[in-house]
Design an enzyme around this catalytic site. Sequence first.
Site, mmCIF file in Angstrom:
data_model
loop_
_atom_site.group_PDB
_atom_site.id
_atom_site.type_symbol
_atom_site.label_atom_id
_atom_site.label_comp_id
_atom_site.label_asym_id
_atom_site.label_seq_id
_atom_site.Cartn_x
_atom_site.Cartn_y
_atom_site.Cartn_z
ATOM 1 N N THR B 177 0.914 -1.104 0.132
ATOM 2 C CA THR B 177 -0.154 0.061 -0.006
ATOM 3 C C THR B 177 1.027 1.267 0.052
ATOM 4 O OG1 THR B 177 -1.456 -1.206 1.374
ATOM 5 C CG2 THR B 177 -1.839 1.191 1.380
ATOM 6 N N THR B 228 -0.968 1.258 6.649
ATOM 7 C CA THR B 228 -0.581 0.000 5.852
ATOM 8 C C THR B 228 -0.293 -1.190 6.609
ATOM 9 O OG1 THR B 228 1.120 -0.685 4.376
ATOM 10 C CG2 THR B 228 1.627 0.852 5.990
#
Lengths: 311, 311
Positions: B177, B228
Amino acid sequence: MGEITLVIHGGAGTILRSKMNPDMEAAYRKSLQAALDRGYQLLASGATATEAVVAAVRVLEDDILFNAGKGAVFNRAGRQEMDAALMEGKELRAGAVASIHNVRNPIELARLVMTRSEHVLLMGEGALEFARMQEMKMEPDDYFFSQQRYDQWKKLQGTHQTAMDHNDEDPAKKMGTVGAVACDGNGNLAAATSTGGMTNKAFGRIGDTPLIGAGTYANNKTCAISCTGHGEPFIRAVTAYDVSCLMEYRGLSLKEAMHFVVHDKLLKIEGEGGMIGVDAQGNGEMIFNSEGMYRGIKSSRGQNEIGIYRS
Amino acid sequence: MGEITLVIHGGAGTILRSKMNPDMEAAYRKSLQAALDRGYQLLASGATATEAVVAAVRVLEDDILFNAGKGAVFNRAGRQEMDAALMEGKELRAGAVASIHNVRNPIELARLVMTRSEHVLLMGEGALEFARMQEMKMEPDDYFFSQQRYDQWKKLQGTHQTAMDHNDEDPAKKMGTVGAVACDGNGNLAAATSTGGMTNKAFGRIGDTPLIGAGTYANNKTCAISCTGHGEPFIRAVTAYDVSCLMEYRGLSLKEAMHFVVHDKLLKIEGEGGMIGVDAQGNGEMIFNSEGMYRGIKSSRGQNEIGIYRS
Protein backbone atom coordinates in the site's frame (compact mmCIF):
# COMPACT_ATOMS: atom_id res chain seq x y z
CA MET A 1 -27.23 -12.39 35.04
CA GLY A 2 -27.05 -8.66 34.33
CA GLU A 3 -29.61 -6.37 32.76
CA ILE A 4 -30.70 -7.17 29.21
CA THR A 5 -31.68 -4.50 26.70
CA LEU A 6 -32.64 -4.37 23.05
CA VAL A 7 -32.95 -1.12 21.08
CA ILE A 8 -34.06 -0.93 17.45
CA HIS A 9 -34.55 1.70 14.77
CA GLY A 10 -36.31 1.74 11.42
CA GLY A 11 -34.80 4.92 9.99
CA ALA A 12 -34.77 8.65 10.68
CA GLY A 13 -35.97 11.61 8.63
CA THR A 14 -38.77 14.11 8.17
CA ILE A 15 -41.51 12.08 9.76
CA LEU A 16 -44.31 14.48 10.68
CA ARG A 17 -47.34 13.52 12.73
CA SER A 18 -49.45 15.82 10.55
CA LYS A 19 -48.65 13.79 7.45
CA MET A 20 -49.21 10.35 8.97
CA ASN A 21 -52.57 8.63 8.99
CA PRO A 22 -53.71 6.35 11.85
CA ASP A 23 -53.59 3.14 9.82
CA MET A 24 -50.06 3.80 8.65
CA GLU A 25 -48.90 4.71 12.14
CA ALA A 26 -50.47 1.56 13.54
CA ALA A 27 -48.70 -0.52 10.90
CA TYR A 28 -45.30 0.97 11.78
CA ARG A 29 -45.87 0.49 15.49
CA LYS A 30 -46.93 -3.11 15.00
CA SER A 31 -43.87 -3.89 12.87
CA LEU A 32 -41.46 -2.23 15.28
CA GLN A 33 -43.02 -4.06 18.23
CA ALA A 34 -42.71 -7.39 16.40
CA ALA A 35 -38.98 -6.85 15.83
CA LEU A 36 -38.49 -5.69 19.41
CA ASP A 37 -40.38 -8.66 20.85
CA ARG A 38 -38.51 -11.15 18.67
CA GLY A 39 -35.06 -9.92 19.69
CA TYR A 40 -35.93 -9.39 23.32
CA GLN A 41 -37.50 -12.84 23.65
CA LEU A 42 -34.19 -14.33 22.53
CA LEU A 43 -32.20 -12.24 25.03
CA ALA A 44 -34.61 -13.24 27.82
CA SER A 45 -34.11 -16.89 27.00
CA GLY A 46 -30.33 -16.56 27.27
CA ALA A 47 -29.35 -15.90 23.66
CA THR A 48 -26.35 -13.72 22.87
CA ALA A 49 -26.54 -10.04 21.93
CA THR A 50 -25.44 -11.05 18.42
CA GLU A 51 -28.32 -13.50 18.02
CA ALA A 52 -30.79 -10.90 19.28
CA VAL A 53 -29.72 -8.05 16.98
CA VAL A 54 -29.60 -10.33 13.92
CA ALA A 55 -33.08 -11.68 14.71
CA ALA A 56 -34.55 -8.21 15.23
CA VAL A 57 -33.01 -6.87 12.03
CA ARG A 58 -34.27 -9.92 10.10
CA VAL A 59 -37.84 -9.10 11.13
CA LEU A 60 -37.38 -5.54 9.82
CA GLU A 61 -35.67 -6.77 6.62
CA ASP A 62 -38.64 -9.05 5.93
CA ASP A 63 -41.09 -6.14 6.33
CA ILE A 64 -41.97 -4.08 3.25
CA LEU A 65 -42.40 -0.95 5.43
CA PHE A 66 -38.66 -0.49 5.97
CA ASN A 67 -35.79 0.31 3.60
CA ALA A 68 -33.85 -2.93 4.00
CA GLY A 69 -34.22 -6.43 2.60
CA LYS A 70 -37.69 -6.82 1.08
CA GLY A 71 -38.42 -3.08 1.26
CA ALA A 72 -35.13 -1.78 -0.19
CA VAL A 73 -35.38 1.31 -2.43
CA PHE A 74 -34.38 1.52 -6.08
CA ASN A 75 -31.03 3.03 -7.06
CA ARG A 76 -30.35 5.09 -10.20
CA ALA A 77 -30.08 1.94 -12.32
CA GLY A 78 -33.54 0.82 -11.19
CA ARG A 79 -32.25 -1.91 -8.95
CA GLN A 80 -32.06 -2.54 -5.21
CA GLU A 81 -28.54 -2.54 -3.76
CA MET A 82 -28.32 -3.44 -0.13
CA ASP A 83 -25.66 -3.02 2.57
CA ALA A 84 -25.42 -4.53 6.05
CA ALA A 85 -22.98 -4.78 8.95
CA LEU A 86 -22.66 -6.65 12.21
CA MET A 87 -20.18 -6.15 15.04
CA GLU A 88 -19.63 -7.94 18.35
CA GLY A 89 -18.26 -6.06 21.33
CA LYS A 90 -16.45 -8.91 23.05
CA GLU A 91 -13.59 -9.47 20.61
CA LEU A 92 -14.32 -6.67 18.14
CA ARG A 93 -15.28 -9.17 15.46
CA ALA A 94 -17.12 -7.70 12.51
CA GLY A 95 -18.63 -8.61 9.15
CA ALA A 96 -20.22 -6.46 6.47
CA VAL A 97 -21.50 -6.55 2.91
CA ALA A 98 -22.03 -3.73 0.42
CA SER A 99 -23.95 -3.42 -2.84
CA ILE A 100 -25.51 -6.85 -2.87
CA HIS A 101 -28.86 -7.82 -4.38
CA ASN A 102 -31.34 -10.71 -4.25
CA VAL A 103 -30.13 -11.81 -0.79
CA ARG A 104 -33.20 -12.14 1.40
CA ASN A 105 -31.45 -11.18 4.65
CA PRO A 106 -28.29 -9.13 4.16
CA ILE A 107 -27.64 -9.11 7.90
CA GLU A 108 -27.27 -12.92 7.81
CA LEU A 109 -24.70 -12.57 5.06
CA ALA A 110 -22.80 -10.00 7.15
CA ARG A 111 -22.81 -12.52 10.00
CA LEU A 112 -21.33 -15.21 7.74
CA VAL A 113 -18.62 -12.81 6.53
CA MET A 114 -17.74 -12.34 10.21
CA THR A 115 -17.82 -16.00 11.21
CA ARG A 116 -16.78 -17.87 8.07
CA SER A 117 -14.45 -15.61 6.09
CA GLU A 118 -11.11 -14.05 6.84
CA HIS A 119 -12.41 -10.68 5.66
CA VAL A 120 -14.53 -7.94 7.23
CA LEU A 121 -16.12 -6.28 4.19
CA LEU A 122 -17.14 -7.95 0.93
CA MET A 123 -18.92 -6.14 -1.86
CA GLY A 124 -20.86 -6.69 -5.06
CA GLU A 125 -20.43 -9.84 -7.11
CA GLY A 126 -17.72 -11.17 -4.80
CA ALA A 127 -20.06 -10.92 -1.83
CA LEU A 128 -22.79 -12.68 -3.86
CA GLU A 129 -20.36 -15.44 -4.80
CA PHE A 130 -19.64 -15.87 -1.09
CA ALA A 131 -23.40 -15.89 -0.39
CA ARG A 132 -23.93 -18.72 -2.88
CA MET A 133 -21.03 -20.70 -1.41
CA GLN A 134 -22.67 -20.33 2.00
CA GLU A 135 -26.06 -21.35 0.59
CA MET A 136 -27.69 -18.12 1.70
CA LYS A 137 -31.40 -17.78 0.99
CA MET A 138 -31.84 -15.80 -2.23
CA GLU A 139 -35.04 -14.29 -3.60
CA PRO A 140 -36.07 -13.34 -7.15
CA ASP A 141 -36.50 -9.67 -8.09
CA ASP A 142 -40.27 -10.03 -7.60
CA TYR A 143 -39.78 -10.53 -3.89
CA PHE A 144 -38.20 -7.09 -3.53
CA PHE A 145 -40.52 -5.29 -5.92
CA SER A 146 -43.20 -3.06 -4.49
CA GLN A 147 -45.29 -0.68 -6.59
CA GLN A 148 -44.94 2.06 -4.00
CA ARG A 149 -41.13 1.79 -3.94
CA TYR A 150 -41.08 1.69 -7.70
CA ASP A 151 -43.26 4.80 -8.04
CA GLN A 152 -41.02 6.59 -5.51
CA TRP A 153 -38.03 5.81 -7.70
CA LYS A 154 -39.77 6.64 -10.99
CA LYS A 155 -40.51 10.14 -9.69
CA LEU A 156 -36.78 10.82 -9.43
CA GLN A 157 -35.53 8.76 -12.35
CA GLY A 158 -33.70 10.71 -15.01
CA THR A 159 -32.56 13.36 -12.57
CA HIS A 160 -29.39 13.33 -10.50
CA GLN A 161 -31.29 14.28 -7.40
CA THR A 162 -31.31 11.77 -4.58
CA ALA A 163 -33.80 11.41 -1.76
CA MET A 164 -33.36 10.12 1.70
CA ASP A 165 -35.91 7.38 1.61
CA HIS A 166 -37.74 8.86 4.58
CA ASN A 167 -37.77 12.45 3.34
CA ASP A 168 -40.58 11.98 0.89
CA GLU A 169 -43.72 14.04 1.32
CA ASP A 170 -45.88 10.99 1.75
CA PRO A 171 -45.24 9.39 5.15
CA ALA A 172 -46.26 6.05 3.68
CA LYS A 173 -43.07 6.24 1.66
CA LYS A 174 -40.81 7.22 4.52
CA MET A 175 -38.96 4.06 5.17
CA GLY A 176 -35.40 3.94 6.45
CA THR A 177 -32.30 2.05 7.34
CA VAL A 178 -32.94 -0.48 10.06
CA GLY A 179 -30.78 -1.42 13.00
CA ALA A 180 -30.55 -3.04 16.41
CA VAL A 181 -28.18 -2.95 19.37
CA ALA A 182 -28.28 -5.23 22.39
CA CYS A 183 -26.74 -5.99 25.75
CA ASP A 184 -27.12 -9.61 26.80
CA GLY A 185 -27.09 -11.13 30.27
CA ASN A 186 -23.33 -11.60 30.15
CA GLY A 187 -22.69 -7.94 29.37
CA ASN A 188 -21.80 -8.67 25.77
CA LEU A 189 -22.79 -6.02 23.23
CA ALA A 190 -23.62 -6.25 19.53
CA ALA A 191 -24.76 -3.87 16.80
CA ALA A 192 -26.44 -4.63 13.47
CA THR A 193 -27.49 -2.30 10.64
CA SER A 194 -29.08 -3.01 7.26
CA THR A 195 -30.19 -0.72 4.46
CA GLY A 196 -31.31 -0.35 0.88
CA GLY A 197 -29.58 3.01 0.64
CA MET A 198 -31.09 6.12 -0.90
CA THR A 199 -33.71 6.27 -3.64
CA ASN A 200 -31.98 7.08 -6.94
CA LYS A 201 -28.51 6.88 -5.41
CA ALA A 202 -25.63 6.57 -7.86
CA PHE A 203 -24.76 3.01 -8.75
CA GLY A 204 -21.95 1.89 -6.50
CA ARG A 205 -22.41 4.48 -3.77
CA ILE A 206 -21.66 3.06 -0.32
CA GLY A 207 -23.12 4.83 2.71
CA ASP A 208 -22.22 4.56 6.37
CA THR A 209 -24.20 1.39 7.14
CA PRO A 210 -21.59 -1.26 6.18
CA LEU A 211 -18.62 0.77 7.39
CA ILE A 212 -17.38 -0.36 10.80
CA GLY A 213 -16.97 2.75 12.96
CA ALA A 214 -19.25 4.91 10.78
CA GLY A 215 -22.75 3.38 10.84
CA THR A 216 -22.11 0.35 13.04
CA TYR A 217 -19.79 -0.30 16.00
CA ALA A 218 -19.65 -2.43 19.16
CA ASN A 219 -17.15 -2.70 21.99
CA ASN A 220 -17.92 -4.26 25.37
CA LYS A 221 -15.77 -1.60 27.06
CA THR A 222 -18.04 1.18 25.85
CA CYS A 223 -21.14 0.72 23.70
CA ALA A 224 -22.89 -0.72 20.67
CA ILE A 225 -24.19 1.82 18.15
CA SER A 226 -26.31 1.64 14.99
CA CYS A 227 -26.83 4.82 12.96
CA THR A 228 -29.40 6.02 10.45
CA GLY A 229 -29.40 9.16 8.36
CA HIS A 230 -27.61 10.84 5.50
CA GLY A 231 -24.64 8.49 5.15
CA GLU A 232 -21.91 10.82 3.90
CA PRO A 233 -21.61 13.08 6.97
CA PHE A 234 -21.81 9.97 9.15
CA ILE A 235 -18.79 8.55 7.30
CA ARG A 236 -16.79 11.79 7.56
CA ALA A 237 -17.52 12.01 11.31
CA VAL A 238 -16.74 8.29 11.91
CA THR A 239 -19.93 8.58 13.92
CA ALA A 240 -20.42 5.28 15.73
CA TYR A 241 -16.81 4.96 16.86
CA ASP A 242 -16.77 8.59 17.94
CA VAL A 243 -19.41 7.78 20.59
CA SER A 244 -17.24 4.92 21.82
CA CYS A 245 -14.12 7.14 21.99
CA LEU A 246 -15.94 9.89 23.89
CA MET A 247 -16.92 7.27 26.47
CA GLU A 248 -13.54 5.49 26.65
CA TYR A 249 -11.18 8.45 26.40
CA ARG A 250 -13.22 11.32 27.84
CA GLY A 251 -15.37 9.42 30.35
CA LEU A 252 -18.74 10.53 28.99
CA SER A 253 -21.82 8.41 29.62
CA LEU A 254 -23.55 6.73 26.67
CA LYS A 255 -26.28 9.38 26.71
CA GLU A 256 -23.83 12.30 26.93
CA ALA A 257 -21.65 10.92 24.14
CA MET A 258 -24.58 10.19 21.81
CA HIS A 259 -26.12 13.59 22.48
CA PHE A 260 -22.86 15.41 21.71
CA VAL A 261 -22.28 13.51 18.48
CA VAL A 262 -25.86 13.77 17.18
CA HIS A 263 -26.71 17.34 18.25
CA ASP A 264 -23.31 18.99 17.93
CA LYS A 265 -20.74 17.20 15.78
CA LEU A 266 -23.09 15.85 13.12
CA LEU A 267 -25.13 19.04 12.82
CA LYS A 268 -21.94 21.03 12.12
CA ILE A 269 -21.46 19.03 8.92
CA GLU A 270 -25.17 18.84 8.02
CA GLY A 271 -25.45 15.28 9.23
CA GLU A 272 -29.18 14.71 9.56
CA GLY A 273 -30.27 11.51 11.28
CA GLY A 274 -29.86 9.66 14.51
CA MET A 275 -28.63 6.57 16.29
CA ILE A 276 -29.48 3.96 18.88
CA GLY A 277 -27.02 2.80 21.52
CA VAL A 278 -26.59 0.50 24.48
CA ASP A 279 -23.82 0.13 27.05
CA ALA A 280 -22.62 -2.91 29.02
CA GLN A 281 -24.78 -1.95 32.01
CA GLY A 282 -27.84 -2.27 29.81
CA ASN A 283 -28.54 1.45 29.43
CA GLY A 284 -30.21 2.12 26.11
CA GLU A 285 -30.62 5.40 24.23
CA MET A 286 -32.33 6.62 21.03
CA ILE A 287 -31.20 10.09 19.90
CA PHE A 288 -31.85 11.93 16.61
CA ASN A 289 -31.68 15.44 15.16
CA SER A 290 -34.28 14.85 12.43
CA GLU A 291 -38.04 15.32 12.69
CA GLY A 292 -38.53 11.70 13.60
CA MET A 293 -36.98 8.27 13.95
CA TYR A 294 -38.80 4.94 13.97
CA ARG A 295 -37.55 3.36 17.17
CA GLY A 296 -38.14 1.06 20.11
CA ILE A 297 -36.55 -0.12 23.34
CA LYS A 298 -37.26 -3.09 25.60
CA SER A 299 -35.29 -3.97 28.70
CA SER A 300 -35.19 -6.05 31.86
CA ARG A 301 -35.73 -2.78 33.73
CA GLY A 302 -39.25 -2.79 32.37
CA GLN A 303 -38.89 -0.42 29.42
CA ASN A 304 -41.10 -1.30 26.45
CA GLU A 305 -41.54 1.76 24.24
CA ILE A 306 -42.12 2.44 20.57
CA GLY A 307 -41.57 5.96 19.17
CA ILE A 308 -41.87 7.69 15.81
CA TYR A 309 -41.97 11.48 16.18
CA ARG A 310 -39.74 13.96 17.98
CA SER A 311 -42.30 14.55 20.71
CA MET B 1 3.89 30.55 7.24
CA GLY B 2 4.13 27.57 9.62
CA GLU B 3 6.23 24.45 9.33
CA ILE B 4 5.65 22.23 6.33
CA THR B 5 6.02 18.45 6.44
CA LEU B 6 5.43 15.56 4.09
CA VAL B 7 5.53 11.91 5.20
CA ILE B 8 5.08 8.95 2.85
CA HIS B 9 4.93 5.16 3.04
CA GLY B 10 5.19 2.40 0.48
CA GLY B 11 3.84 -0.49 2.55
CA ALA B 12 4.77 -2.47 5.66
CA GLY B 13 5.57 -6.14 6.17
CA THR B 14 8.36 -8.67 6.59
CA ILE B 15 11.09 -6.67 4.91
CA LEU B 16 14.41 -8.13 6.03
CA ARG B 17 17.78 -6.59 5.29
CA SER B 18 19.22 -10.09 4.87
CA LYS B 19 16.88 -10.81 1.96
CA MET B 20 17.37 -7.52 0.15
CA ASN B 21 20.06 -6.96 -2.46
CA PRO B 22 21.80 -3.60 -2.93
CA ASP B 23 20.29 -2.91 -6.35
CA MET B 24 16.77 -3.53 -5.12
CA GLU B 25 17.31 -1.41 -2.03
CA ALA B 26 18.69 1.41 -4.13
CA ALA B 27 15.67 1.22 -6.43
CA TYR B 28 13.24 1.49 -3.51
CA ARG B 29 15.16 4.39 -1.99
CA LYS B 30 15.23 6.24 -5.29
CA SER B 31 11.49 5.80 -5.82
CA LEU B 32 10.60 6.87 -2.30
CA GLN B 33 12.85 9.93 -2.59
CA ALA B 34 11.23 10.89 -5.89
CA ALA B 35 7.76 10.82 -4.33
CA LEU B 36 8.95 12.71 -1.28
CA ASP B 37 10.69 15.38 -3.36
CA ARG B 38 7.68 15.82 -5.63
CA GLY B 39 5.22 16.39 -2.80
CA TYR B 40 7.56 18.49 -0.71
CA GLN B 41 8.46 20.72 -3.64
CA LEU B 42 4.76 21.53 -4.01
CA LEU B 43 4.37 22.32 -0.31
CA ALA B 44 7.47 24.53 -0.41
CA SER B 45 6.02 26.47 -3.32
CA GLY B 46 2.80 27.14 -1.41
CA ALA B 47 0.58 24.28 -2.57
CA THR B 48 -2.02 22.83 -0.23
CA ALA B 49 -1.55 19.67 1.81
CA THR B 50 -4.14 18.02 -0.46
CA GLU B 51 -2.17 18.82 -3.60
CA ALA B 52 1.05 17.53 -2.01
CA VAL B 53 -0.32 14.17 -0.83
CA VAL B 54 -2.07 13.51 -4.14
CA ALA B 55 1.12 14.33 -6.07
CA ALA B 56 3.30 12.12 -3.85
CA VAL B 57 0.86 9.20 -4.09
CA ARG B 58 0.66 9.63 -7.87
CA VAL B 59 4.43 9.15 -8.13
CA LEU B 60 4.14 5.91 -6.12
CA GLU B 61 1.09 4.74 -8.13
CA ASP B 62 3.06 5.22 -11.36
CA ASP B 63 5.95 3.11 -10.02
CA ILE B 64 5.89 -0.66 -10.63
CA LEU B 65 7.72 -1.26 -7.31
CA PHE B 66 4.68 -0.47 -5.17
CA ASN B 67 1.31 -2.18 -4.78
CA ALA B 68 -0.88 0.63 -6.11
CA GLY B 69 -1.74 1.89 -9.56
CA LYS B 70 0.68 0.40 -12.10
CA GLY B 71 2.09 -2.11 -9.61
CA ALA B 72 -1.18 -3.42 -8.15
CA VAL B 73 -1.29 -7.13 -7.29
CA PHE B 74 -3.63 -9.75 -8.80
CA ASN B 75 -6.75 -10.83 -6.92
CA ARG B 76 -8.23 -14.34 -6.96
CA ALA B 77 -9.90 -13.70 -10.30
CA GLY B 78 -6.56 -12.77 -11.85
CA ARG B 79 -7.33 -9.10 -12.04
CA GLN B 80 -6.11 -5.97 -10.30
CA GLU B 81 -8.67 -4.25 -8.08
CA MET B 82 -7.57 -0.98 -6.59
CA ASP B 83 -8.81 1.17 -3.71
CA ALA B 84 -7.90 4.73 -2.72
CA ALA B 85 -8.98 7.44 -0.28
CA LEU B 86 -8.29 11.11 0.33
CA MET B 87 -9.29 13.27 3.28
CA GLU B 88 -8.79 16.96 4.08
CA GLY B 89 -8.47 18.09 7.68
CA LYS B 90 -9.94 21.58 7.32
CA GLU B 91 -13.59 20.72 6.68
CA LEU B 92 -13.41 16.93 7.02
CA ARG B 93 -14.08 16.51 3.32
CA ALA B 94 -13.34 13.05 1.97
CA GLY B 95 -13.51 10.95 -1.19
CA ALA B 96 -12.75 7.29 -1.79
CA VAL B 97 -13.06 4.55 -4.38
CA ALA B 98 -13.06 0.78 -3.96
CA SER B 99 -12.58 -2.14 -6.34
CA ILE B 100 -11.83 -0.15 -9.46
CA HIS B 101 -9.63 -1.21 -12.36
CA ASN B 102 -7.87 0.36 -15.35
CA VAL B 103 -7.79 3.80 -13.72
CA ARG B 104 -4.21 5.04 -13.96
CA ASN B 105 -4.30 7.05 -10.74
CA PRO B 106 -6.95 5.90 -8.27
CA ILE B 107 -6.01 8.72 -5.88
CA GLU B 108 -7.09 11.27 -8.52
CA LEU B 109 -10.44 9.53 -8.79
CA ALA B 110 -10.83 9.67 -5.00
CA ARG B 111 -10.14 13.40 -5.22
CA LEU B 112 -12.87 13.84 -7.84
CA VAL B 113 -15.34 11.89 -5.70
CA MET B 114 -14.56 14.37 -2.92
CA THR B 115 -14.77 17.53 -5.03
CA ARG B 116 -17.31 16.70 -7.74
CA SER B 117 -19.79 14.20 -6.28
CA GLU B 118 -22.21 14.30 -3.38
CA HIS B 119 -20.88 10.97 -2.15
CA VAL B 120 -17.83 9.88 -0.14
CA LEU B 121 -17.31 6.28 -1.30
CA LEU B 122 -18.01 4.86 -4.75
CA MET B 123 -17.20 1.31 -5.74
CA GLY B 124 -16.85 -0.98 -8.73
CA GLU B 125 -18.65 -0.28 -11.99
CA GLY B 126 -20.40 2.76 -10.54
CA ALA B 127 -17.06 4.32 -9.63
CA LEU B 128 -15.76 3.53 -13.13
CA GLU B 129 -18.82 5.14 -14.69
CA PHE B 130 -18.07 8.24 -12.62
CA ALA B 131 -14.41 8.04 -13.75
CA ARG B 132 -15.46 8.06 -17.40
CA MET B 133 -17.84 10.98 -16.83
CA GLN B 134 -14.94 12.87 -15.30
CA GLU B 135 -12.65 11.91 -18.19
CA MET B 136 -10.14 10.24 -15.89
CA LYS B 137 -7.02 8.84 -17.53
CA MET B 138 -7.57 5.11 -18.09
CA GLU B 139 -4.96 2.53 -19.06
CA PRO B 140 -5.28 -0.85 -20.80
CA ASP B 141 -4.60 -4.07 -18.85
CA ASP B 142 -1.10 -4.18 -20.36
CA TYR B 143 -0.13 -1.08 -18.42
CA PHE B 144 -0.76 -2.83 -15.10
CA PHE B 145 0.69 -6.19 -16.09
CA SER B 146 4.09 -7.15 -14.74
CA GLN B 147 5.54 -10.65 -15.05
CA GLN B 148 6.77 -10.57 -11.46
CA ARG B 149 3.33 -9.63 -10.10
CA TYR B 150 1.76 -12.26 -12.28
CA ASP B 151 4.14 -14.99 -11.08
CA GLN B 152 3.48 -13.94 -7.48
CA TRP B 153 -0.22 -14.44 -8.06
CA LYS B 154 0.18 -17.71 -10.01
CA LYS B 155 2.01 -19.22 -7.05
CA LEU B 156 -1.10 -18.78 -4.92
CA GLN B 157 -3.78 -19.30 -7.54
CA GLY B 158 -6.17 -22.14 -6.88
CA THR B 159 -5.68 -21.94 -3.12
CA HIS B 160 -7.66 -19.83 -0.70
CA GLN B 161 -4.53 -18.60 0.95
CA THR B 162 -3.86 -14.89 0.72
CA ALA B 163 -0.55 -13.10 1.04
CA MET B 164 0.19 -9.65 2.23
CA ASP B 165 1.97 -8.41 -0.84
CA HIS B 166 5.05 -7.57 1.19
CA ASN B 167 5.25 -10.87 3.10
CA ASP B 168 6.73 -12.84 0.27
CA GLU B 169 10.12 -14.44 0.74
CA ASP B 170 11.61 -12.48 -2.10
CA PRO B 171 12.06 -8.85 -1.11
CA ALA B 172 11.76 -7.90 -4.76
CA LYS B 173 8.10 -8.93 -4.46
CA LYS B 174 7.43 -7.08 -1.24
CA MET B 175 5.46 -4.14 -2.40
CA GLY B 176 2.76 -2.48 -0.36
CA THR B 177 0.00 0.00 0.00
CA VAL B 178 1.20 3.54 -0.55
CA GLY B 179 0.25 6.69 1.31
CA ALA B 180 1.14 10.26 2.13
CA VAL B 181 0.22 12.78 4.82
CA ALA B 182 1.09 16.46 4.84
CA CYS B 183 0.92 19.66 6.82
CA ASP B 184 1.01 22.77 4.63
CA GLY B 185 2.10 26.29 5.48
CA ASN B 186 -1.41 27.22 6.62
CA GLY B 187 -1.61 24.33 9.08
CA ASN B 188 -3.99 22.39 6.88
CA LEU B 189 -3.64 18.62 6.96
CA ALA B 190 -4.42 15.94 4.36
CA ALA B 191 -4.06 12.17 4.08
CA ALA B 192 -4.03 9.96 0.98
CA THR B 193 -3.79 6.18 0.65
CA SER B 194 -3.85 3.92 -2.41
CA THR B 195 -3.56 0.15 -2.78
CA GLY B 196 -3.93 -2.87 -4.99
CA GLY B 197 -4.94 -4.96 -1.98
CA MET B 198 -3.64 -8.45 -1.23
CA THR B 199 -2.36 -11.02 -3.71
CA ASN B 200 -5.09 -13.63 -4.30
CA LYS B 201 -7.64 -11.75 -2.20
CA ALA B 202 -11.26 -12.77 -2.66
CA PHE B 203 -13.04 -10.84 -5.38
CA GLY B 204 -14.88 -7.95 -3.79
CA ARG B 205 -12.88 -7.81 -0.55
CA ILE B 206 -12.42 -4.24 0.67
CA GLY B 207 -9.55 -3.50 3.05
CA ASP B 208 -8.95 -0.51 5.30
CA THR B 209 -7.48 1.80 2.65
CA PRO B 210 -10.69 3.35 1.25
CA LEU B 211 -12.49 3.43 4.58
CA ILE B 212 -12.44 6.86 6.20
CA GLY B 213 -11.36 6.43 9.82
CA ALA B 214 -9.80 2.99 9.24
CA GLY B 215 -6.90 3.41 6.78
CA THR B 216 -7.17 7.12 6.08
CA TYR B 217 -8.17 10.13 8.21
CA ALA B 218 -7.42 13.85 8.51
CA ASN B 219 -8.59 16.54 10.92
CA ASN B 220 -6.82 19.89 11.40
CA LYS B 221 -7.58 19.72 15.13
CA THR B 222 -5.51 16.56 15.54
CA CYS B 223 -3.67 14.75 12.75
CA ALA B 224 -3.58 13.22 9.30
CA ILE B 225 -2.98 9.46 9.18
CA SER B 226 -2.37 6.91 6.41
CA CYS B 227 -2.13 3.23 7.36
CA THR B 228 -0.61 0.13 5.78
CA GLY B 229 -0.85 -3.47 6.87
CA HIS B 230 -3.30 -6.32 7.18
CA GLY B 231 -6.56 -4.47 6.48
CA GLU B 232 -9.07 -6.41 8.55
CA PRO B 233 -7.69 -5.65 12.04
CA PHE B 234 -7.21 -2.04 10.94
CA ILE B 235 -10.94 -1.87 10.09
CA ARG B 236 -12.01 -3.47 13.37
CA ALA B 237 -9.81 -1.05 15.34
CA VAL B 238 -10.95 2.02 13.32
CA THR B 239 -7.24 2.68 13.39
CA ALA B 240 -6.68 6.10 11.83
CA TYR B 241 -9.53 7.80 13.67
CA ASP B 242 -8.45 6.16 16.92
CA VAL B 243 -5.18 8.11 16.78
CA SER B 244 -7.17 11.32 16.28
CA CYS B 245 -9.47 10.53 19.23
CA LEU B 246 -6.58 9.73 21.55
CA MET B 247 -5.15 13.16 20.71
CA GLU B 248 -8.43 15.10 20.91
CA TYR B 249 -10.11 13.39 23.85
CA ARG B 250 -7.18 12.14 25.92
CA GLY B 251 -4.58 14.79 25.10
CA LEU B 252 -1.90 12.45 23.78
CA SER B 253 0.74 13.76 21.36
CA LEU B 254 0.79 12.45 17.79
CA LYS B 255 3.73 10.19 18.63
CA GLU B 256 2.17 8.85 21.84
CA ALA B 257 -1.16 8.17 20.15
CA MET B 258 0.40 6.44 17.13
CA HIS B 259 2.68 4.37 19.36
CA PHE B 260 -0.21 3.20 21.54
CA VAL B 261 -2.39 2.26 18.57
CA VAL B 262 0.35 0.47 16.60
CA HIS B 263 2.20 -1.30 19.42
CA ASP B 264 -0.67 -2.01 21.82
CA LYS B 265 -4.17 -1.88 20.34
CA LEU B 266 -3.37 -3.31 16.91
CA LEU B 267 -1.08 -6.05 18.23
CA LYS B 268 -3.85 -7.30 20.55
CA ILE B 269 -5.94 -8.18 17.50
CA GLU B 270 -3.02 -9.39 15.36
CA GLY B 271 -2.93 -6.19 13.38
CA GLU B 272 0.43 -6.27 11.64
CA GLY B 273 1.51 -3.09 9.87
CA GLY B 274 2.11 0.54 10.52
CA MET B 275 1.15 4.11 9.79
CA ILE B 276 2.47 7.57 9.02
CA GLY B 277 1.11 10.71 10.66
CA VAL B 278 1.48 14.45 10.83
CA ASP B 279 -0.04 17.06 13.14
CA ALA B 280 -0.89 20.73 12.53
CA GLN B 281 2.45 21.85 14.06
CA GLY B 282 4.24 19.92 11.35
CA ASN B 283 5.41 17.04 13.54
CA GLY B 284 5.70 13.87 11.47
CA GLU B 285 5.90 10.25 12.61
CA MET B 286 6.38 6.82 11.01
CA ILE B 287 5.55 3.89 13.32
CA PHE B 288 5.14 0.17 12.53
CA ASN B 289 5.06 -3.19 14.33
CA SER B 290 6.17 -5.25 11.31
CA GLU B 291 9.75 -6.07 10.29
CA GLY B 292 9.89 -3.09 8.00
CA MET B 293 8.01 -0.26 6.35
CA TYR B 294 9.03 1.63 3.21
CA ARG B 295 8.89 5.22 4.37
CA GLY B 296 10.18 8.77 4.12
CA ILE B 297 9.83 12.19 5.74
CA LYS B 298 10.82 15.67 4.58
CA SER B 299 10.14 18.87 6.50
CA SER B 300 10.94 22.56 6.83
CA ARG B 301 12.78 21.61 10.04
CA GLY B 302 15.39 19.96 7.84
CA GLN B 303 14.32 16.34 8.03
CA ASN B 304 14.93 14.38 4.82
CA GLU B 305 15.03 10.67 5.60
CA ILE B 306 14.19 7.45 3.80
CA GLY B 307 13.79 4.19 5.77
CA ILE B 308 13.02 0.56 5.01
CA TYR B 309 13.97 -1.74 7.93
CA ARG B 310 13.14 -1.68 11.61
CA SER B 311 16.64 -0.59 12.55
